[in-house]
Design a protein around this motif. Structure first.
Motif, PDB file in Angstrom:
ATOM      1  N   GLU A 184       0.845  -1.193   0.000  1.00  7.78           N
ATOM      2  CA  GLU A 184       0.000   0.000   0.000  1.00  7.78           C
ATOM      3  C   GLU A 184       0.879   1.241   0.000  1.00  7.78           C
ATOM      4  OE1 GLU A 184      -3.380   0.088   0.033  1.00  7.78           O
ATOM      5  OE2 GLU A 184      -3.630  -2.090   0.178  1.00  7.78           O
ATOM      6  N   ALA A 185       0.649   2.118  -0.959  1.00 12.70           N
ATOM      7  CA  ALA A 185       1.350   3.402  -0.994  1.00 12.70           C
ATOM      8  C   ALA A 185       0.742   4.316   0.062  1.00 12.70           C
ATOM      9  CB  ALA A 185       1.229   4.023  -2.371  1.00 12.70           C
ATOM     10  N   LEU A 186       1.603   5.006   0.795  1.00 15.52           N
ATOM     11  CA  LEU A 186       1.165   5.950   1.824  1.00 15.52           C
ATOM     12  C   LEU A 186       1.982   7.223   1.691  1.00 15.52           C
ATOM     13  CD1 LEU A 186       1.109   3.751   5.050  1.00 15.52           C
ATOM     14  CD2 LEU A 186      -0.851   4.524   3.758  1.00 15.52           C
ATOM     15  N   GLY A 187       1.390   8.286   1.295  1.00 17.76           N
ATOM     16  CA  GLY A 187       2.078   9.570   1.248  1.00 17.76           C
ATOM     17  C   GLY A 187       3.513   9.491   0.772  1.00 17.76           C
ATOM     18  N   ASP A 188       4.444   9.484   1.715  1.00 15.70           N
ATOM     19  CA  ASP A 188       5.871   9.466   1.384  1.00 15.70           C
ATOM     20  C   ASP A 188       6.493   8.079   1.509  1.00 15.70           C
ATOM     21  OD1 ASP A 188       5.835   9.203   4.137  1.00 15.70           O
ATOM     22  OD2 ASP A 188       7.318  10.759   4.517  1.00 15.70           O
ATOM     23  N   GLY A 189       5.664   7.038   1.393  1.00 19.32           N
ATOM     24  CA  GLY A 189       6.234   5.701   1.540  1.00 19.32           C
ATOM     25  C   GLY A 189       5.298   4.590   1.110  1.00 19.32           C
ATOM     26  N   THR A 190       5.655   3.404   1.568  1.00 17.78           N
ATOM     27  CA  THR A 190       4.919   2.190   1.226  1.00 17.78           C
ATOM     28  C   THR A 190       4.903   1.271   2.430  1.00 17.78           C
ATOM     29  OG1 THR A 190       5.685   2.336  -1.060  1.00 17.78           O
ATOM     30  CG2 THR A 190       4.880   0.210  -0.358  1.00 17.78           C
ATOM     31  N   VAL A 191       3.802   0.553   2.596  1.00 22.01           N
ATOM     32  CA  VAL A 191       3.703  -0.499   3.603  1.00 22.01           C
ATOM     33  C   VAL A 191       3.564  -1.817   2.843  1.00 22.01           C
ATOM     34  CG1 VAL A 191       2.369  -1.462   5.513  1.00 22.01           C
ATOM     35  CG2 VAL A 191       2.565   1.020   5.252  1.00 22.01           C
ATOM     36  N   THR A 192       4.362  -2.808   3.230  1.00 21.44           N
ATOM     37  CA  THR A 192       4.259  -4.119   2.609  1.00 21.44           C
ATOM     38  C   THR A 192       4.035  -5.187   3.668  1.00 21.44           C
ATOM     39  OG1 THR A 192       6.648  -4.567   2.673  1.00 21.44           O
ATOM     40  CG2 THR A 192       5.786  -3.507   0.682  1.00 21.44           C
ATOM     41  N   VAL A 193       3.326  -6.229   3.262  1.00 18.19           N
ATOM     42  CA  VAL A 193       3.185  -7.444   4.057  1.00 18.19           C
ATOM     43  C   VAL A 193       3.729  -8.556   3.173  1.00 18.19           C
ATOM     44  CG1 VAL A 193       1.608  -9.043   5.200  1.00 18.19           C
ATOM     45  CG2 VAL A 193       1.124  -6.564   5.210  1.00 18.19           C
ATOM     46  N   VAL A 194       4.759  -9.241   3.665  1.00 21.37           N
ATOM     47  CA  VAL A 194       5.437 -10.255   2.861  1.00 21.37           C
ATOM     48  C   VAL A 194       5.522 -11.551   3.653  1.00 21.37           C
ATOM     49  CG1 VAL A 194       7.582 -10.848   1.660  1.00 21.37           C
ATOM     50  CG2 VAL A 194       6.768  -8.479   1.655  1.00 21.37           C
ATOM     51  N   ARG A 195       5.169 -12.652   2.993  1.00 19.50           N
ATOM     52  CA  ARG A 195       5.368 -13.982   3.572  1.00 19.50           C
ATOM     53  C   ARG A 195       6.732 -14.455   3.107  1.00 19.50           C
ATOM     54  NH1 ARG A 195       3.377 -19.434   1.750  1.00 19.50           N
ATOM     55  NH2 ARG A 195       3.951 -20.770   3.482  1.00 19.50           N
ATOM     56  N   VAL A 196       7.573 -14.843   4.054  1.00 17.07           N
ATOM     57  CA  VAL A 196       8.949 -15.254   3.784  1.00 17.07           C
ATOM     58  C   VAL A 196       9.116 -16.689   4.260  1.00 17.07           C
ATOM     59  CG1 VAL A 196      11.378 -14.768   4.302  1.00 17.07           C
ATOM     60  CG2 VAL A 196       9.750 -12.875   4.110  1.00 17.07           C
ATOM     61  N   PHE A 197       9.811 -17.501   3.443  1.00 13.73           N
ATOM     62  CA  PHE A 197      10.022 -18.892   3.828  1.00 13.73           C
ATOM     63  C   PHE A 197      11.301 -19.406   3.186  1.00 13.73           C
ATOM     64  CE2 PHE A 197       6.706 -18.330   0.643  1.00 13.73           C
ATOM     65  CZ  PHE A 197       7.276 -18.914  -0.486  1.00 13.73           C
ATOM     66  N   PRO A 198      11.948 -20.399   3.848  1.00 10.94           N
ATOM     67  CA  PRO A 198      13.090 -21.032   3.209  1.00 10.94           C
ATOM     68  C   PRO A 198      12.618 -21.759   1.957  1.00 10.94           C
ATOM     69  CG  PRO A 198      12.686 -21.984   5.397  1.00 10.94           C
ATOM     70  CD  PRO A 198      11.637 -20.967   5.152  1.00 10.94           C
ATOM     71  N   LYS A 199      13.507 -21.908   0.988  1.00  7.37           N
ATOM     72  CA  LYS A 199      13.118 -22.557  -0.271  1.00  7.37           C
ATOM     73  C   LYS A 199      12.585 -23.965  -0.066  1.00  7.37           C
ATOM     74  CE  LYS A 199      15.421 -19.722  -3.570  1.00  7.37           C
ATOM     75  NZ  LYS A 199      16.202 -19.594  -4.769  1.00  7.37           N
ATOM     76  N   ASP A 200      13.016 -24.631   1.015  1.00 10.15           N
ATOM     77  CA  ASP A 200      12.483 -25.977   1.280  1.00 10.15           C
ATOM     78  C   ASP A 200      11.132 -25.933   2.003  1.00 10.15           C
ATOM     79  OD1 ASP A 200      13.034 -25.386   3.951  1.00 10.15           O
ATOM     80  OD2 ASP A 200      14.583 -26.920   4.173  1.00 10.15           O
ATOM     81  N   ARG A 201      10.649 -24.738   2.281  1.00 15.03           N
ATOM     82  CA  ARG A 201       9.344 -24.503   2.922  1.00 15.03           C
ATOM     83  C   ARG A 201       9.214 -25.170   4.296  1.00 15.03           C
ATOM     84  NH1 ARG A 201       5.079 -21.977  -0.667  1.00 15.03           N
ATOM     85  NH2 ARG A 201       6.309 -21.476  -2.494  1.00 15.03           N
ATOM     86  N   SER A 202      10.325 -25.274   5.004  1.00 19.74           N
ATOM     87  CA  SER A 202      10.328 -25.901   6.326  1.00 19.74           C
ATOM     88  C   SER A 202       9.814 -24.964   7.423  1.00 19.74           C
ATOM     89  CB  SER A 202      11.739 -26.379   6.672  1.00 19.74           C
ATOM     90  OG  SER A 202      12.642 -25.284   6.660  1.00 19.74           O
ATOM     91  N   ALA A 203       9.626 -23.701   7.093  1.00 22.23           N
ATOM     92  CA  ALA A 203       9.132 -22.720   8.063  1.00 22.23           C
ATOM     93  C   ALA A 203       8.433 -21.615   7.281  1.00 22.23           C
ATOM     94  CB  ALA A 203      10.291 -22.152   8.884  1.00 22.23           C
TER      95      ALA A 203
END
Length: 122
Positions: free
Chosen positions: A61-80
């Motif tokens: 989401e763009a906000l005035g002078d910036g951006t807010v992001t929500v990111v799902r991060v995982f190891p390539k083996d998807r163990s977490a």
């Protein structure tokens, strides 16, 4: 700044590209672990973190002078799986401040499951 390219470089631990997204005097804060970094320290912490990583932007989401992001991060083996909410403040098209909140993904606590409320998102 292209947020998709930024996250691609964060997740691939692209040590050469990452500094280009930041102003030289940028401040990066990881609030959950009470740490503040310079750009060089952030790049080192991100790029020397063990493992091979992947992820997906779930929301930006763009906000005035910036951006807010929500990111799902995982190891390539998807163990977490983890989620990070990032507030990026930009100046002249580069990050001057980044505040991040990291959390481990997991099951609801037992006390709440015992209440038999809610349901899984996915």
């Amino acid at each position: 700044m292209n947020i998709n390219e930024f996250w691609r470089d964060v997740l691939s631990q692209n040590e050469k590209a990452l500094p280009s997204y930041f102003r030289e005097d940028a401040v990066i804060r990881w609030h959950c672990s009470n740490e503040q970094f310079t750009v060089a320290e952030y790049v080192r912490a991100n790029c020397e973190y063990p493992g091979d990583w992947d992820g997906e932007i779930e929301r930006a989401e763009a906000l005035g002078d910036g951006t807010v992001t929500v990111v799902r991060v995982f190891p390539k083996d998807r163990s977490a799986s983890f989620h990070v909410v990032s507030f990026l403040r930009l100046k002249d098209g580069k990050i001057c401040e980044m505040d991040e909140y990291w959390a481990d993904d997991g099951d609801a606590p037992e006390w709440r499951r015992d209440m038999r409320i809610g349901r899984p998102i996915r």
